[in-house]
Design an enzyme around this catalytic site. Structure first.
Site, PDB file in Angstrom:
ATOM      1  N   LYS A  45       0.844  -1.194   0.000  1.00 56.26           N
ATOM      2  CA  LYS A  45       0.000   0.000   0.000  1.00 56.26           C
ATOM      3  C   LYS A  45       0.880   1.245   0.000  1.00 56.26           C
ATOM      4  O   LYS A  45       1.509   1.562   1.014  1.00 56.26           O
ATOM      5  CB  LYS A  45      -0.928  -0.007   1.214  1.00 56.26           C
ATOM      6  CG  LYS A  45      -1.992  -1.086   1.175  1.00 56.26           C
ATOM      7  CD  LYS A  45      -2.933  -0.997   2.359  1.00 56.26           C
ATOM      8  CE  LYS A  45      -2.272  -1.496   3.629  1.00 56.26           C
ATOM      9  NZ  LYS A  45      -3.240  -1.578   4.743  1.00 56.26           N
ATOM     10  N   ARG A  59       8.470   2.124   6.797  1.00 54.01           N
ATOM     11  CA  ARG A  59       9.074   1.190   7.746  1.00 54.01           C
ATOM     12  C   ARG A  59      10.595   1.208   7.681  1.00 54.01           C
ATOM     13  O   ARG A  59      11.267   0.307   8.167  1.00 54.01           O
ATOM     14  CB  ARG A  59       8.536  -0.216   7.493  1.00 54.01           C
ATOM     15  CG  ARG A  59       7.015  -0.266   7.584  1.00 54.01           C
ATOM     16  CD  ARG A  59       6.455  -1.648   7.509  1.00 54.01           C
ATOM     17  NE  ARG A  59       6.718  -2.425   8.728  1.00 54.01           N
ATOM     18  CZ  ARG A  59       6.209  -3.628   8.970  1.00 54.01           C
ATOM     19  NH1 ARG A  59       5.403  -4.185   8.062  1.00 54.01           N
ATOM     20  NH2 ARG A  59       6.488  -4.271  10.080  1.00 54.01           N
ATOM     21  N   ASP A 118      -4.441  -6.816 -12.303  1.00 54.79           N
ATOM     22  CA  ASP A 118      -3.274  -7.452 -11.680  1.00 54.79           C
ATOM     23  C   ASP A 118      -2.267  -7.899 -12.734  1.00 54.79           C
ATOM     24  O   ASP A 118      -1.060  -7.669 -12.594  1.00 54.79           O
ATOM     25  CB  ASP A 118      -3.711  -8.662 -10.853  1.00 54.79           C
ATOM     26  CG  ASP A 118      -4.447  -8.277  -9.588  1.00 54.79           C
ATOM     27  OD1 ASP A 118      -3.972  -7.368  -8.891  1.00 54.79           O
ATOM     28  OD2 ASP A 118      -5.484  -8.878  -9.294  1.00 54.79           O
TER      29      ASP A 118
END
EC number: 2.8.3.21
Length: 405
Positions: free
Chosen positions: A97, A104, A169
């Site tokens: 996302k 992080r 996708d």
């Protein structure tokens, strides 16, 4: 760099690709590399496996030829092991996302500190930047189709429908594959890596361009199709024969002339509405568009698919039977090209599915391995980048890695 044990084949032999992502889009990019000969490492969460594993058969296709690494790449020594792996990696693909990796602590700059030539492909629904309202949202196939203007163009006149199975996708995965190869070409030339921002909705915006360009440059919006027929052109789309369905494209001067003779409309040729040299019949702008459809429907309904295919081949009109899935593997073209193949799974079963595509003449791809189990190659991969048995066991004991049971 020593590579993991695997046969040498394909145009990408010697390339190391690592990907982190679940389900279809990001992994599809990785698997394309694997089928073309690259060494591809699939990173999975330690606590839970990729959700694609719950499917009974599809994972055996989508995860064949891969090496499975189960590692917590965001925490302590797991992060260190991941960055060590990046030192020997050519392409890293992550699907998440928005800027999840950067949030992080694994930024492009951190990765380039460990490997300045690294090509990084970020695949997400809405991109790495933009508005907070969208950037960090989750996205799947239907989300990307809906947000891009692609979905609204598909379906029937009564209701829009997404294109399945999982069109966004696969388009996005192939975009990641091609973009990463383009960036790798430049990185090898300059010694400087690249970061690629692939937003699934932008991929579908590009794929849906054909009709949207008329709206962007004149305000005309193409209607959705009716009963599978092209929204603009007569003689194009899905049609019913006496014994099933075909698709056809009535395109070309001689094709229209000869077809009109067969369906009883030769008298319209050369009229102001259908002048000589007409290559397409517009079903809306041409006053005879509805009549062409009516006559063509009647002619096709009176003939079998075999009869239509034979006649259209004589007229050079593009046409194909709508095959059912059970008909695929016995079709002579499928047989001649070995479009369907078989391979062994890790537990010794035989799996059947699509063969490798496209077909490289001089350096063909191959299927050398079934889908690996969760953590199956963790130890081998960590040893490959310099970890000892004790180092690996320490990572496992801390819950930062998982090895095969």
């Amino acid at each position: 760099m020593d590579h993991l044990p695997m046969p040498k084949f394909g145009p990408l032999a010697g390339l190391r690709v690592v990907f982190s992502g679940i389900e279809i889009a990001g992994p599809f990019a990785g698997q394309m590399f694997a089928e073309w000969g690259a060494e591809v490492i699939w990173i999975e969460n330690v606590a839970w496996a990729d959700t694609i594993r719950v499917q009974p058969n599809y994972p055996q296709l989508s995860r064949r030829n891969l090496h499975a690494l189960s590692l917590n790449i965001f925490k302590d020594e797991g992060r260190e092991a991941f960055l060590k792996l990046m030192e020997t990696t050519d392409i890293f693909i992550e699907a998440s996302k928005g800027p999840a990796f950067a949030r992080r602590g694994i930024t492009d700059e951190v990765l380039w500190q460990h490997n300045p030539k690294l090509v990084i492909a970020h695949l997400s629904g809405f991109g790495q930047y933009g508005t907070e309202e969208y950037t960090n949202l989750p996205a799947y196939n239907t989300i990307a189709q809906a947000f891009s203007g692609y979905l609204i163009q598909n379906g029937d006149v009564d209701q829009p429908m997404p294109a399945f199975p999982y069109t966004a996708d696969y388009f996005s995965g192939l975009t990641a594959t091609t973009a990463a190869l383009a960036a790798l070409h430049k990185a090898r030339e300059t010694g400087k890596g690249e970061s690629i921002d692939i937003a699934m909705y932008e991929v579908m915006l590009r794929m849906g361009q054909y009709f949207m360009m008329d709206y962007f440059n004149g305000g005309e919006m193409c209607p959705r199709m009716s009963k599978g027929k092209d929204p603009y052109y007569a003689g194009c789309g899905l049609y019913k024969c006496a014994d099933g369905y075909i698709v056809m494209e009535l395109v070309g001067i001689t094709q229209i002339e000869e077809c009109f003779k067969d369906i009883g409309l030769a008298h319209l040729l050369g009229t102001p509405e259908i002048p000589e040299g007409t290559q397409l019949i517009h079903r809306i702008e041409c006053p005879y568009g509805p009549l062409v459809e009516e006559k063509l429907d009647a002619w096709l309904a009176a003939h079998t698919i075999a009869e239509v295919k034979e006649r259209f081949a004589e007229l050079n009109i593009a046409c194909a039977k709508v095959l059912t899935v059970p008909e695929l593997e016995s079709n002579p073209q499928y047989v001649a090209r070995e479009s369907i193949t078989q391979w062994q799974t890790m537990d010794g079963r035989t799996c059947k599915g699509p063969n490798i595509m496209p077909k490289f003449k001089n350096n063909p791809g191959q299927i050398w391995r079934g889908m690996p189990s969760h953590g199956m190659d963790t130890a081998a991969i960590l040893k490959n980048i310099g970890y000892s048995e004790n180092d690996i066991q320490e990572l496992v004991s801390k819950g930062l890695a998982k090895v095969e049971d």
